[in-house]
Design a protein around this motif. Structure first.
Motif, PDB file in Angstrom:
ATOM      1  N   ARG A  96       5.942   5.628   1.303  1.00 29.81           N
ATOM      2  CA  ARG A  96       5.318   6.939   1.506  1.00 29.81           C
ATOM      3  C   ARG A  96       5.685   7.845   0.332  1.00 29.81           C
ATOM      4  NH1 ARG A  96       2.604   9.819   5.174  1.00 29.81           N
ATOM      5  NH2 ARG A  96       2.504   8.004   6.537  1.00 29.81           N
ATOM      6  N   CYS A 140      -3.065   2.267  -7.152  1.00 29.67           N
ATOM      7  CA  CYS A 140      -2.034   3.224  -7.537  1.00 29.67           C
ATOM      8  C   CYS A 140      -1.698   3.077  -9.027  1.00 29.67           C
ATOM      9  CB  CYS A 140      -0.787   3.019  -6.684  1.00 29.67           C
ATOM     10  SG  CYS A 140       0.429   4.340  -6.811  1.00 29.67           S
ATOM     11  N   PRO A 173      -4.569   5.202   2.665  1.00 26.57           N
ATOM     12  CA  PRO A 173      -3.620   4.647   1.689  1.00 26.57           C
ATOM     13  C   PRO A 173      -4.307   4.290   0.385  1.00 26.57           C
ATOM     14  CG  PRO A 173      -4.275   2.936   3.229  1.00 26.57           C
ATOM     15  CD  PRO A 173      -4.999   4.189   3.652  1.00 26.57           C
ATOM     16  N   HIS A 183       1.232   5.360   0.826  1.00 25.70           N
ATOM     17  CA  HIS A 183       0.682   6.432   1.659  1.00 25.70           C
ATOM     18  C   HIS A 183       1.182   7.776   1.122  1.00 25.70           C
ATOM     19  CE1 HIS A 183      -0.756   3.764   4.967  1.00 25.70           C
ATOM     20  NE2 HIS A 183       0.158   2.972   4.444  1.00 25.70           N
ATOM     21  N   ASN A 223      -7.379  12.744   1.438  1.00 26.80           N
ATOM     22  CA  ASN A 223      -6.130  12.687   2.195  1.00 26.80           C
ATOM     23  C   ASN A 223      -5.763  14.019   2.822  1.00 26.80           C
ATOM     24  OD1 ASN A 223      -4.475  10.198   2.507  1.00 26.80           O
ATOM     25  ND2 ASN A 223      -5.058   9.950   0.364  1.00 26.80           N
ATOM     26  N   GLN A 244       0.854  -1.189   0.000  1.00 27.35           N
ATOM     27  CA  GLN A 244       0.000   0.000   0.000  1.00 27.35           C
ATOM     28  C   GLN A 244       0.891   1.240   0.000  1.00 27.35           C
ATOM     29  OE1 GLN A 244      -2.654  -0.494   3.434  1.00 27.35           O
ATOM     30  NE2 GLN A 244      -4.304  -1.013   2.011  1.00 27.35           N
TER      31      GLN A 244
END
Length: 312
Positions: free
Chosen positions: A174, A98, A92, A13, A84, A11
């Motif tokens: 991240r 993504c 996430p 972030h 977000n 995942q």
């Protein structure tokens, strides 16, 4: 099998713009207003062109296509970015999510840039050879050009996304960004990225350098043709139409070139995030404003459509 399970569990972030909630909320309100303005403005242009028969000409066909592209393009990024901002980056996005976001962003963004090049060609034909304009820019050719922009954008985006998401990802995931952009994701990969970097450069040249070069050449001929127009009113109308398109082109290509037409090693995540705001939130809302304010035909058509619906 273990690698596949590891990939599906990844995942990503998003790093917040600021650790201060008040700053995040201010940015949220700003982005929300820009996004809402983009949706309203571009939907208004596309519906006006569709509803008003006098606008059923190549120039407005391409403008309506650009408006629809801008709606989907900004909608690829804005919803998750807004969530977000409120959640301080705690929401996430999955590995598949993504990849999907990157594909649609690259696909629609590429088609957008190619379409701006096509619009420059349309203006070139209209000003250079006005008597044969409707013969050259036939409905079939316009549909083929618009479809070609989508097909080319789709192919390039698919190749780029597949190449990048075949890389191994390890360590922290991240992203110093507010969406899954190509370069920030590439920085998280722990494998050899030279092939992907070469592909990014090739796609950037095809999408940015080649269309912008053609647009520049077109405008040299366009300005020469405009200066030959004897009527002051005709010159002003031609300059007004072209300056609207040129303003949009400079904003879009200028900001995208700052990010993608430079070595990946020199990419600055913070600067990249700030510049990305321009072509994901600012440009989509400026496009309808620029075209509507500088285009009398479009303003008159919009007033006519509004009056027609009010009288019903």
């Amino acid at each position: 099998m273990g690698d596949e399970n590891q990939t599906t569990e990844i995942q990503f972030h998003f790093h917040p713009f600021s650790p201060i909630l008040e700053v995040q909320m201010f940015i949220f309100v700003l982005f929300l207003l820009l996004y809402a303005g983009s949706l309203f403005g571009n939907a208004t242009i596309s519906l006006t062109v569709w509803a008003e028969p006098s606008l059923h000409i190549p120039m407005y066909f391409f403008l309506a296509n650009l408006a629809v592209l801008e709606i989907f393009y900004s909608s690829t990024v804005a919803p998750l970015a807004l969530v977000n901002l409120v959640a301080m980056g705690r929401v996430p996005i999955s590995f598949a999510g993504c990849g999907t976001q990157m594909f649609f962003f690259a696909f629609l963004g590429s088609a957008d840039c190619i379409l701006l090049g096509i619009m420059a060609y349309d203006r070139f034909v209209a000003i250079r050879d006005p008597l044969r304009y409707t013969l050259i820019m036939r409905r079939q050719l316009c549909a083929q050009l618009a479809g070609g922009a989508l097909v080319l954008g789709f192919i390039l985006a698919l190749q780029l996304t597949v190449l990048i998401f075949h890389l191994p990802f390890c360590g922290h995931n991240r992203i110093t960004h507010f969406y899954c952009d190509v370069l920030p994701i590439l920085r998280l990969a722990c494998g050899d990225t030279r092939m992907q970097e070469a592909m990014i450069f090739i796609v950037s040249v095809i999408i940015l350098t080649i269309p912008f070069s053609l647009i520049s050449i077109s405008y040299i001929f366009i300005i020469t043709a405009i200066l030959k127009i004897r009527s002051a009113e005709g010159r002003n109308k031609a300059f007004s139409t072209c300056s609207s398109h040129l303003t949009v082109v400079l904003l879009q290509y200028g900001c995208c070139s700052l990010i993608y037409l430079r070595p990946s090693s020199s990419y600055n995540p913070e600067m990249g995030r700030v510049v990305s705001v321009v072509y994901t939130f600012v440009t989509p809302v400026l496009n309808p404003l620029i075209y509507s304010m500088r285009n009398k035909e479009l303003k008159d058509a919009l007033n006519k459509v509004v009056r027609r619906h009010l009288l019903q």
